[in-house]
Scaffold this motif. Structure first.
Motif, mmCIF file in Angstrom:
data_model
loop_
_atom_site.group_PDB
_atom_site.id
_atom_site.type_symbol
_atom_site.label_atom_id
_atom_site.label_comp_id
_atom_site.label_asym_id
_atom_site.label_seq_id
_atom_site.Cartn_x
_atom_site.Cartn_y
_atom_site.Cartn_z
ATOM 1 N N ARG A 147 -51.305 65.215 71.232
ATOM 2 C CA ARG A 147 -50.128 64.346 71.288
ATOM 3 C C ARG A 147 -48.869 65.138 71.624
ATOM 4 N N ILE A 148 -48.727 66.308 71.031
ATOM 5 C CA ILE A 148 -47.544 67.146 71.291
ATOM 6 C C ILE A 148 -47.549 67.626 72.737
ATOM 7 N N ASN A 149 -48.718 68.018 73.234
ATOM 8 C CA ASN A 149 -48.798 68.465 74.629
ATOM 9 C C ASN A 149 -48.513 67.315 75.594
ATOM 10 N N THR A 150 -48.934 66.108 75.234
ATOM 11 C CA THR A 150 -48.655 64.939 76.081
ATOM 12 C C THR A 150 -47.149 64.693 76.178
ATOM 13 N N ILE A 151 -46.452 64.867 75.067
ATOM 14 C CA ILE A 151 -44.989 64.723 75.074
ATOM 15 C C ILE A 151 -44.377 65.749 76.023
ATOM 16 N N LEU A 152 -44.843 66.993 75.928
ATOM 17 C CA LEU A 152 -44.328 68.058 76.783
ATOM 18 C C LEU A 152 -44.545 67.748 78.259
ATOM 19 N N VAL A 153 -45.769 67.354 78.603
ATOM 20 C CA VAL A 153 -46.097 67.073 80.011
ATOM 21 C C VAL A 153 -45.310 65.864 80.514
ATOM 22 N N THR A 154 -45.200 64.830 79.703
ATOM 23 C CA THR A 154 -44.446 63.642 80.109
ATOM 24 C C THR A 154 -42.989 63.979 80.330
ATOM 25 N N ALA A 155 -42.416 64.769 79.437
ATOM 26 C CA ALA A 155 -40.994 65.087 79.519
ATOM 27 C C ALA A 155 -40.670 66.075 80.633
ATOM 28 N N LEU A 156 -41.461 67.143 80.740
ATOM 29 C CA LEU A 156 -41.109 68.236 81.658
ATOM 30 C C LEU A 156 -42.040 68.377 82.854
#
Length: 200
Positions: A147-156
């Motif tokens: 979930r944390i990595n998904t946030i990172l990929v979505t954002a950046l």
């Protein structure tokens, strides 16, 4: 005669069961295993050791997830600072008054912050959820890390693909340039601040 046989058998059965119980220590105990007909009773320290191991594992998982979350938060904050610097550089290109320029730049930075905030809130919510779990497993750890990595990929973004924040920053920079740089004089007038029309 029949009653005598039953009494004898029940006494013998109780006697057999009692003799098969192996007591390791005469303190508050916990039944750990039943091997065949023998019940093994061990003391509390084994259970305490197990609980200690579980707590150590929980602590390790929580620390690992929070470290991953902190890395993403730092990257999101860096992206906001980078975009803020790009927006601030536009001040030198402005044809508007200092007050109007400052207002346009502030609005751009506020708009970008509003875009970053949901990602930061999502990470905070995941951390809070993890803190309130009584049982944390390695499967749960993987779920949070994904979930944390998904946030990172979505954002950046990743692999050369820009994420939401990169796109939003570029859009805001262009909008501010249209407001403070691209101006048209009013028909029949000069380019004083009172006559400038902005292109939106």
């Amino acid at each position: 005669m029949f009653a005598t046989v039953l009494t004898f058998l029940s006494t013998r059965i109780i006697s057999v069961v009692v003799t098969t119980v192996v007591v390791v220590a005469a303190v508050p105990t916990l039944i750990v295993a039943i091997n065949g007909n023998t019940i093994t009773i061990t003391t509390g320290p084994v259970a305490s050791s197990s609980r200690h191991h579980d707590e150590d594992e929980r602590t390790r998982i929580v620390v690992e997830v929070k470290n991953a979350a902190n890395v993403v938060v730092v990257k999101l904050n860096d992206e906001e600072a980078t975009c803020g610097a790009q927006i601030a550089q536009l001040a030198g290109q402005s044809r508007l008054s200092a007050t109007a320029t400052a207002a346009a730049l502030k609005k751009g930075k506020d708009d970008f912050h509003a875009t970053v905030a949901p990602f930061l809130n999502e990470i905070k919510a995941d951390e809070d959820e993890l803190d309130h779990l009584t049982v944390v497993t390695t499967e749960g750890e993987q779920t949070y890390l994904v979930r944390i990595n998904t946030i990172l990929v979505t954002a950046l973004g990743e692999d050369g693909h820009g994420g939401v924040l990169v796109t939003v920053c570029q859009t805001i920079v262009v909008q501010i340039q249209q407001i403070i740089v691209i101006v048209q004089p009013a028909p029949g007038g000069d380019e004083s601040d009172s006559d400038i029309k902005t292109v939106r």
